[in-house]
Design a protein around this motif. Structure first.
Motif, mmCIF file in Angstrom:
data_model
loop_
_atom_site.group_PDB
_atom_site.id
_atom_site.type_symbol
_atom_site.label_atom_id
_atom_site.label_comp_id
_atom_site.label_asym_id
_atom_site.label_seq_id
_atom_site.Cartn_x
_atom_site.Cartn_y
_atom_site.Cartn_z
ATOM 1 N N GLU A 1 31.049 51.021 44.812
ATOM 2 C CA GLU A 1 29.504 51.195 43.954
ATOM 3 C C GLU A 1 29.640 51.783 43.313
ATOM 4 O O GLU A 1 28.712 52.413 43.207
ATOM 5 N N ASN A 2 30.622 52.342 43.076
ATOM 6 C CA ASN A 2 30.872 53.555 41.340
ATOM 7 C C ASN A 2 30.638 53.036 40.531
ATOM 8 O O ASN A 2 31.288 51.941 39.733
ATOM 9 N N GLU A 3 29.381 52.769 39.433
ATOM 10 C CA GLU A 3 29.296 51.868 38.290
ATOM 11 C C GLU A 3 30.323 52.521 37.712
ATOM 12 O O GLU A 3 30.244 51.804 36.196
ATOM 13 N N THR A 4 30.607 54.302 36.985
ATOM 14 C CA THR A 4 31.300 54.528 35.956
ATOM 15 C C THR A 4 32.795 53.398 35.922
ATOM 16 O O THR A 4 33.156 53.104 35.502
ATOM 17 N N ILE B 1 37.378 46.731 29.449
ATOM 18 C CA ILE B 1 38.638 46.443 29.450
ATOM 19 C C ILE B 1 38.917 45.448 29.047
ATOM 20 O O ILE B 1 39.850 44.472 29.404
ATOM 21 N N GLY B 2 37.363 44.225 29.955
ATOM 22 C CA GLY B 2 37.549 42.687 29.890
ATOM 23 C C GLY B 2 38.059 41.876 30.751
ATOM 24 O O GLY B 2 37.306 41.110 30.682
ATOM 25 N N VAL B 3 37.955 42.379 32.151
ATOM 26 C CA VAL B 3 37.384 42.059 32.891
ATOM 27 C C VAL B 3 36.623 41.493 33.910
ATOM 28 O O VAL B 3 35.077 42.255 33.310
ATOM 29 N N GLU B 4 35.915 39.920 34.034
ATOM 30 C CA GLU B 4 34.898 39.332 33.864
ATOM 31 C C GLU B 4 34.824 38.912 35.327
ATOM 32 O O GLU B 4 33.741 38.516 36.208
ATOM 33 N N GLU B 5 35.465 38.684 35.519
ATOM 34 C CA GLU B 5 35.908 38.130 37.565
ATOM 35 C C GLU B 5 36.704 38.801 37.996
ATOM 36 O O GLU B 5 37.629 38.917 37.550
ATOM 37 N N ILE B 6 36.001 38.497 39.586
ATOM 38 C CA ILE B 6 36.922 39.839 40.300
ATOM 39 C C ILE B 6 36.313 38.478 41.323
ATOM 40 O O ILE B 6 35.316 38.275 41.986
ATOM 41 N N HIS B 7 37.762 38.540 42.070
ATOM 42 C CA HIS B 7 37.660 38.104 43.644
ATOM 43 C C HIS B 7 37.861 39.316 44.493
ATOM 44 O O HIS B 7 38.833 39.931 44.544
ATOM 45 N N LEU B 8 36.849 39.490 45.091
ATOM 46 C CA LEU B 8 37.022 40.424 46.279
ATOM 47 C C LEU B 8 37.466 39.781 47.631
ATOM 48 O O LEU B 8 37.290 38.424 47.327
ATOM 49 N N LEU B 9 38.382 40.706 48.453
ATOM 50 C CA LEU B 9 39.103 40.064 49.029
ATOM 51 C C LEU B 9 39.619 41.837 50.319
ATOM 52 O O LEU B 9 39.823 42.098 50.175
ATOM 53 N N THR B 10 39.560 40.543 51.447
ATOM 54 C CA THR B 10 40.494 41.379 52.650
ATOM 55 C C THR B 10 40.712 40.883 53.662
ATOM 56 O O THR B 10 41.333 39.118 53.497
ATOM 57 N N VAL B 11 41.768 41.895 54.201
ATOM 58 C CA VAL B 11 42.853 41.248 54.392
ATOM 59 C C VAL B 11 42.840 41.260 56.293
ATOM 60 O O VAL B 11 42.083 42.567 56.204
ATOM 61 N N TYR C 1 29.397 43.865 48.794
ATOM 62 C CA TYR C 1 30.063 43.964 48.056
ATOM 63 C C TYR C 1 29.396 43.210 47.052
ATOM 64 O O TYR C 1 29.327 43.310 45.173
ATOM 65 N N ARG C 2 29.673 41.728 47.013
ATOM 66 C CA ARG C 2 29.322 41.095 46.104
ATOM 67 C C ARG C 2 27.906 41.080 44.992
ATOM 68 O O ARG C 2 27.916 40.922 44.126
ATOM 69 N N SER C 3 27.060 40.938 46.535
ATOM 70 C CA SER C 3 25.937 41.700 45.831
ATOM 71 C C SER C 3 25.985 42.984 44.582
ATOM 72 O O SER C 3 25.434 43.072 43.379
ATOM 73 N N VAL C 4 26.383 44.117 44.577
ATOM 74 C CA VAL C 4 26.708 44.852 43.950
ATOM 75 C C VAL C 4 27.796 44.437 42.870
ATOM 76 O O VAL C 4 26.696 45.026 41.745
ATOM 77 N N MET C 5 28.429 44.279 42.234
ATOM 78 C CA MET C 5 29.416 43.721 41.700
ATOM 79 C C MET C 5 28.681 42.798 40.749
ATOM 80 O O MET C 5 28.935 42.292 39.359
ATOM 81 N N GLU C 6 28.073 41.549 41.037
ATOM 82 C CA GLU C 6 27.240 40.180 40.486
ATOM 83 C C GLU C 6 25.981 41.394 39.648
ATOM 84 O O GLU C 6 25.764 40.981 38.055
ATOM 85 N N ALA C 7 24.991 42.389 40.435
ATOM 86 C CA ALA C 7 23.952 42.942 39.172
ATOM 87 C C ALA C 7 25.271 43.745 38.387
ATOM 88 O O ALA C 7 24.502 44.531 36.969
ATOM 89 N N ALA C 8 26.530 44.064 38.333
ATOM 90 C CA ALA C 8 27.199 44.668 37.531
ATOM 91 C C ALA C 8 27.320 44.034 36.306
ATOM 92 O O ALA C 8 28.020 44.404 35.587
ATOM 93 N N GLY C 9 27.051 42.261 36.711
ATOM 94 C CA GLY C 9 27.815 41.724 35.408
ATOM 95 C C GLY C 9 28.780 40.489 35.567
ATOM 96 O O GLY C 9 28.996 40.047 34.659
ATOM 97 N N PHE C 10 29.604 41.071 36.856
ATOM 98 C CA PHE C 10 30.825 40.327 37.104
ATOM 99 C C PHE C 10 30.245 38.626 37.824
ATOM 100 O O PHE C 10 30.116 38.502 38.359
#
Length: 283
Positions: free
Chosen positions: A18-21, A29-39, A64-73
């Motif tokens: 949730e840290n916006e910075t 640095i160019g990250v566009e796609e994030i795969h959230l993973l929990t084991v 978490y998906r909602s947070v990251m999608e709101a950030a543009g990922f």
């Protein structure tokens, strides 16, 4: 770039995700796609009383998906079962990730052993660059320790092939990097045929072309101890280091310095492994 973001859905994970910075640094640095993973631990079975763990983790990942999608990922979620570092590496291979991100802290000696073990195992076995994101210890509502992930980088090199590969990460990290410290530690076992001062100056010249303020440091002694001492003195936001060795035995032996840095660094660590090869098998 495509990143694996491994999480245990703890308060520490909340702080990191949730840290916006931090998210802004990943975007820069160019990250566009994030795969959230929990084991889910392999010893937890759906039939056990009160063990709807997979469903609860799926709900947690959706938040978490909602947070990251709101950030543009662009975001995908994965709930898997097994040994954390093995499954994280496996998903990274499957989706052809460019990097893996894992949080690390420890509120007690036991927690540090459990949480820290995943980061240390990944340091030894990771198949893609690994970012260990440090979060406060012994805090009910922890915060990330150094949120500007790549603003100030400490780059440690032994002038090996894989250290050179790690330096190559500046090709994308430079978009978020303002300053760098380059360090080499001489030891009695060194058989270098290069002048470390001149070699570091050459690397500093490359970074200067990207307007990165750079200083160089040459130390003598135990590599891991000296690198951690430099980290304590210059307080980088992230320490950048390569790991060496491709076989199981060589990784266990030569990966010890990078493992010690991952375990002992105060700030974030970005570890670059040898390149993936055809037919590579996870440990």
């Amino acid at each position: 770039m495509r990143a694996i973001y491994a999480t245990d859905l703890s308060a520490a994970s909340d702080a990191a995700i949730e840290n916006e910075t931090c998210l802004d640094c990943l975007e820069r640095i160019g990250v566009e796609e994030i795969h959230l993973l929990t084991v889910v631990p392999s010893n937890v079975h759906p039939g056990m009383p009160g063990m709807d763990l997979e469903q609860r983790r799926e709900r947690g990942l959706e938040a978490y998906r909602s947070v990251m999608e709101a950030a543009g990922f662009d975001v995908e979620t994965h709930v898997v079962r097994g040994t954390p570092h093995r499954r994280i590496n496996g998903v990274a291979e499957t989706v052809r990730a460019d990097m893996t991100i894992v949080g690390s802290r420890g509120q007690s000696p036991l927690a540090n052993r459990v949480i820290g073990s995943t980061a240390r195992n990944l340091a030894r076995t990771t198949v893609v660059p690994l970012l260990v994101n440090r979060v406060e210890r012994e805090a009910d509502e922890p915060e990330v320790l150094r949120e500007h992930l790549f603003q100030r980088v400490l780059y440690a090199t032994d002038f090996s092939e894989n250290a050179e590969r790690a330096f190559g990460a500046f090709n994308y990290l430079r978009h978020a990097t303002e300053a760098a410290t380059l360090v080499h530690v001489r030891s009695p076992k060194d058989d270098l045929d290069v002048d470390p001062y001149a070699a570091l100056d050459d690397l500093a010249g490359t970074l200067a072309q990207w307007d990165i303020d750079t200083e160089t440091v040459v130390r003598d002694g135990d590599p891991a101890a000296e690198i951690l001492d430099v980290e304590a003195s210059v307080t980088p936001t992230t320490t950048l280091v390569g790991s060496r060795g491709r076989s199981r035995l060589r990784r266990l032996m030569l990966g010890s310095v990078s493992e010690e840095i991952v375990a002992g660094a105060t700030g974030n660590v970005y570890l670059v492994p040898p390149p993936r090869t055809a037919g590579y098998k996870l440990l």
